[in-house]
Motif scaffolding. Structure first.
Motif, short mmCIF file in Angstrom:
data_model
loop_
_atom_site.label_atom_id
_atom_site.label_comp_id
_atom_site.label_asym_id
_atom_site.label_seq_id
_atom_site.Cartn_x
_atom_site.Cartn_y
_atom_site.Cartn_z
N ALA A 49 -30.96 85.57 0.55
CA ALA A 49 -29.72 85.61 0.07
C ALA A 49 -29.36 87.14 -0.41
O ALA A 49 -28.50 87.72 0.02
N VAL A 50 -30.47 87.68 -1.19
CA VAL A 50 -30.17 89.32 -1.42
C VAL A 50 -30.22 89.82 -0.11
O VAL A 50 -29.48 91.03 -0.18
N HIS A 51 -31.00 89.85 0.65
CA HIS A 51 -31.10 90.60 1.95
C HIS A 51 -29.74 90.44 2.57
O HIS A 51 -28.99 91.36 3.13
N GLY A 52 -29.24 89.33 2.72
CA GLY A 52 -27.83 89.02 3.45
C GLY A 52 -26.84 89.85 2.73
O GLY A 52 -25.64 90.31 3.38
N GLY A 53 -26.88 89.81 1.19
CA GLY A 53 -25.97 90.43 0.51
C GLY A 53 -25.83 91.87 0.80
O GLY A 53 -24.90 92.65 0.90
N LEU A 54 -27.10 92.50 0.60
CA LEU A 54 -27.23 93.75 1.00
C LEU A 54 -26.75 94.52 2.56
O LEU A 54 -26.13 95.27 2.45
N LEU A 55 -27.06 93.33 3.51
CA LEU A 55 -26.41 93.63 4.88
C LEU A 55 -24.86 93.78 4.82
O LEU A 55 -24.46 94.62 5.50
N ALA A 56 -24.53 92.49 4.39
CA ALA A 56 -22.95 92.57 4.25
C ALA A 56 -22.35 93.67 3.64
O ALA A 56 -21.37 94.52 4.03
N ARG A 57 -22.81 94.22 2.31
CA ARG A 57 -22.21 95.18 1.49
C ARG A 57 -22.41 96.55 2.34
O ARG A 57 -21.54 97.38 2.54
N ALA A 58 -23.51 96.72 3.20
CA ALA A 58 -23.67 97.75 3.95
C ALA A 58 -22.71 97.98 5.31
O ALA A 58 -22.29 99.20 5.60
N ALA A 59 -22.25 97.03 5.50
CA ALA A 59 -21.13 96.71 6.79
C ALA A 59 -19.72 96.57 6.09
O ALA A 59 -19.05 96.61 6.73
N GLY A 60 -19.59 96.76 4.83
CA GLY A 60 -18.42 96.99 4.20
C GLY A 60 -17.67 95.62 3.73
O GLY A 60 -16.62 95.41 3.46
N GLY A 61 -18.61 94.44 3.65
CA GLY A 61 -17.91 93.08 3.48
C GLY A 61 -18.72 92.58 2.42
O GLY A 61 -19.37 93.03 1.64
N ARG A 62 -18.64 91.26 2.24
CA ARG A 62 -19.19 90.38 1.43
C ARG A 62 -20.17 89.53 1.97
O ARG A 62 -19.52 88.84 3.19
N ALA A 63 -21.08 88.89 1.60
CA ALA A 63 -22.03 87.97 2.26
C ALA A 63 -21.26 86.62 2.14
O ALA A 63 -20.57 86.31 1.19
N LYS A 64 -21.45 85.74 3.24
CA LYS A 64 -20.99 84.34 3.31
C LYS A 64 -21.88 83.51 2.63
O LYS A 64 -23.12 83.77 2.61
#
Length: 128
Positions: A49-64
Motif C-alpha cells: 500500500a505504501v509503495h502504491g501510494g508513492l507511485l500514485a503521488r509520483a504520477a501526480g495522483g492518489r492511490a486507489k
C-alpha cells in the motif's frame, strides 16, 4: 493504522521499509501481550500500500483503495515478534501490475534474520 515508520528506499519495482513499533505494548495487533508472526502478513500488505501510494503521488495522483485478496507461499520463521529488540525491515517487490490488481513478494527481517516471506495479491477498487 500504519505499521511502517520509515521508507528507506523505493523505485517503480520495489520498496524497502523499517519499523520499530512491534515492541510497543499498545500495538493495535497485539493480543494477550504478544504480537504473533502471522501479523507480519499485514506488514507485508501495508508495504504494498505504501509503495502504491508513492507511485500514485509520483504520477501526480492518489492511490486507489485496494482489497487484499490472497496470501500465498507464506513462510513464518518465528512464532512472535514483540520480543525482538531491533527494527523490522521489509523488502517488497512487484511481481505483477495488471493495472487493476497487483501481486508482490515480501520478506520481513530482523537483524539480518528472515522472519517471514510470502506473496500477496491486491485488487484495486475502481472509482464509482
Amino acid at each position: 493504522m500504519c505499521l511502517w515508520d520509515e521508507v528507506v528506499a523505493w523505485d517503480p519495482r520495489s520498496i524497502r521499509l523499517r519499523a520499530c513499533n512491534h515492541r510497543d505494548p499498545a500495538h493495535p495487533l497485539r493480543s494477550r501481550g504478544q504480537l504473533r508472526a502471522v501479523h507480519l502478513c499485514e506488514y507485508g500488505a501495508q508495504a504494498m500500500a505504501v509503495h502504491g501510494g508513492l507511485l500514485a503521488r509520483a504520477a501526480g495522483g492518489r492511490a486507489k483503495p485496494g482489497l487484499l485478496v490472497a496470501l500465498r507461499a507464506v513462510d513464518l520463521h518465528v512464532a512472535r515478534v514483540d520480543d525482538l529488540p531491533g527494527d523490522l525491515t521489509c523488502s517488497a517487490d512487484v511481481l505483477t501490475d495488471g493495472g487493476s490488481s497487483w501481486q508482490y513478494a515480501f520478506r520481513i527481517s530482523h537483524d539480518g534474520r528472515l522472519l517471514a516471506e510470502g506473496r500477496a495479491a491486491v485488487v484495486l477498487q475502481q472509482p464509482d
